[in-house]
Design a protein around this motif. Structure first.
Motif, short mmCIF file in Angstrom:
data_model
loop_
_atom_site.label_atom_id
_atom_site.label_comp_id
_atom_site.label_asym_id
_atom_site.label_seq_id
_atom_site.Cartn_x
_atom_site.Cartn_y
_atom_site.Cartn_z
N VAL A 242 46.73 -91.58 27.18
CA VAL A 242 47.93 -92.12 27.82
C VAL A 242 47.79 -93.63 28.02
O VAL A 242 48.71 -94.40 27.71
N PHE A 243 46.64 -94.06 28.53
CA PHE A 243 46.42 -95.49 28.74
C PHE A 243 46.42 -96.25 27.42
O PHE A 243 46.93 -97.38 27.33
N LEU A 244 45.87 -95.62 26.38
CA LEU A 244 45.85 -96.26 25.06
C LEU A 244 47.27 -96.45 24.53
O LEU A 244 47.60 -97.50 23.96
N ILE A 245 48.11 -95.45 24.72
CA ILE A 245 49.50 -95.53 24.26
C ILE A 245 50.24 -96.64 25.00
O ILE A 245 50.92 -97.47 24.38
N TYR A 246 50.11 -96.67 26.33
CA TYR A 246 50.81 -97.69 27.10
C TYR A 246 50.28 -99.10 26.79
O TYR A 246 51.05 -100.06 26.76
N TRP A 247 48.99 -99.20 26.53
CA TRP A 247 48.42 -100.50 26.14
C TRP A 247 49.04 -100.97 24.83
O TRP A 247 49.39 -102.16 24.69
N SER A 248 49.20 -100.06 23.86
CA SER A 248 49.79 -100.44 22.57
C SER A 248 51.24 -100.88 22.75
O SER A 248 51.69 -101.81 22.07
N TYR A 249 51.96 -100.24 23.67
CA TYR A 249 53.36 -100.64 23.88
C TYR A 249 53.46 -101.98 24.61
O TYR A 249 54.42 -102.73 24.39
N VAL A 250 52.50 -102.29 25.44
CA VAL A 250 52.48 -103.62 26.07
C VAL A 250 52.30 -104.69 24.99
O VAL A 250 52.99 -105.72 24.99
N ARG A 251 51.39 -104.42 24.04
CA ARG A 251 51.19 -105.35 22.93
C ARG A 251 52.45 -105.45 22.07
O ARG A 251 52.82 -106.55 21.61
N LEU A 252 53.10 -104.32 21.86
CA LEU A 252 54.33 -104.31 21.05
C LEU A 252 55.44 -105.13 21.71
O LEU A 252 56.14 -105.90 21.05
N ILE A 253 55.59 -104.96 23.02
CA ILE A 253 56.64 -105.69 23.74
C ILE A 253 56.37 -107.19 23.69
O ILE A 253 57.30 -107.99 23.48
N ARG A 254 55.13 -107.59 23.84
CA ARG A 254 54.78 -109.01 23.77
C ARG A 254 55.10 -109.58 22.39
O ARG A 254 55.59 -110.70 22.27
N THR A 255 54.81 -108.81 21.35
CA THR A 255 55.07 -109.27 19.99
C THR A 255 56.56 -109.34 19.70
O THR A 255 57.05 -110.30 19.08
N CYS A 256 57.31 -108.33 20.17
CA CYS A 256 58.74 -108.24 19.87
C CYS A 256 59.56 -109.32 20.59
O CYS A 256 60.67 -109.64 20.15
#
Length: 307
Positions: free
Chosen positions: A208-222
């Motif tokens: 779960v933490f890994l998934i949310y971490w990846s989405y934080v990175r995605l939001i920053r990139t987007c």
């Protein structure tokens, strides 16, 4: 029954003790719900399998998520429907272990597949130049294989450990079986019966933490690109919504299981207990079918041709 595991062949389920007056209505609603689950998930599965244009990593992961939805609900709904028609609510020892294995492994496989979907979106948006070299067909097949194998292996070990416990009771205060409830009936606690479930919980909480971490990175990139923001809204928002829905439903069940109050009505407790078997299996395929353009464009012509 004697306090010996060898003579405990049946468990009693007490979750349906107060449903005599509206059991027929509940049966009809449950059957309708199960049919809807099959319809929406099978629609996505068949659409992805039949259309070669959808043989891409994201859609393959979605297809497997829908297959897992059917697998997990198959561990609950048929038995529950039979219980609604039966005056007694019992389940065999082997059947209880099997039901616990199916429900737990389906939950874990869901998290594994959601991790793969998050990783796929991370590579597609944050590293688009290497996407096709990273997410090859061979690698996708390997990832999907392990997304199923690891949960099955971990839960098989946990189930075998549970089956070796000596039990001092046969009453399960729920409408379905799960391994930790069987463990609570044990006459004594073993190290293995604590260590394996603890490892499984920790392992999948880290997912779960890994998934949310990846989405934080995605939001920053987007945030830096209008094109990436559009891609995020089209493909990542459905994933994130389904993850939130599944996590919240599962969290409600875990909190209820650990801190359940007898002051709550039995019907409320039952609903909380089956939320993760009711809401995500319907919401997930509906969200993907409506939000993802390529899937929607394949399904809508077929539906309009039926008119």
């Amino acid at each position: 029954m004697m306090d010996n595991v060898s003579v405990i062949t049946m468990f009693t389920l007490s979750g349906l003790s107060g449903t005599k007056n509206y059991r027929v209505i509940l049966f009809a609603l449950t059957l309708l719900c199960y049919c809807v689950i099959w319809l929406v998930n099978l629609t996505i599965i068949v659409t992805v399998i039949v259309d070669k244009k959808l043989h891409e990593p994201m859609y393959i992961f979605i297809c497997n998520l829908c297959i897992n939805g059917l697998y997990g609900t198959a561990g609950f709904y048929p038995k529950f429907l039979l219980d609604l028609l039966s005056p007694t609510h019992v389940i065999s020892y082997a059947g209880c272990l099997l039901q616990g294995f199916v429900l737990h492994s389906a939950v874990c496989a869901d998290f594994s597949l959601l991790v793969l979907m998050a990783y796929d979106r991370y590579v597609a948006i944050c590293r688009p130049l290497v996407y096709h070299s990273v997410m090859t067909k061979q690698r996708v097949c390997v990832l999907v294989f392990f997304a199923w194998l690891v949960p099955f292996f971990l839960l098989l070990v946990s189930t075998v450990t549970t089956s070796r416990l000596r039990l001092c009771g046969s009453h399960i205060p729920k409408i379905y079986c799960v391994n930790w409830l069987i463990g609570k009936l044990a006459c004594s606690v073993s190290i293995a019966s604590i260590a394996f479930p603890a490892f499984n919980y920790t392992f999948y909480v880290s997912h779960v933490f890994l998934i949310y971490w990846s989405y934080v990175r995605l939001i920053r990139t987007c945030r830096k690109s209008k094109e990436n923001r559009k891609k995020f809204m089209q493909t990542c928002v459905p994933h994130l919504f389904c993850l939130l829905t599944f996590t919240v439903c599962l969290l409600f069940d875990l909190l209820y299981s650990r801190f359940s109050s007898k002051e709550l009505e039995q019907s409320v407790r039952n609903f909380v207990a089956i939320e993760f078997l009711l809401i995500p299996p319907i919401i997930n395929p509906v969200i993907y079918g409506l939000k993802l353009t390529q899937i929607r464009n394949r399904i809508l012509p077929f539906l309009t041709s039926l008119d």
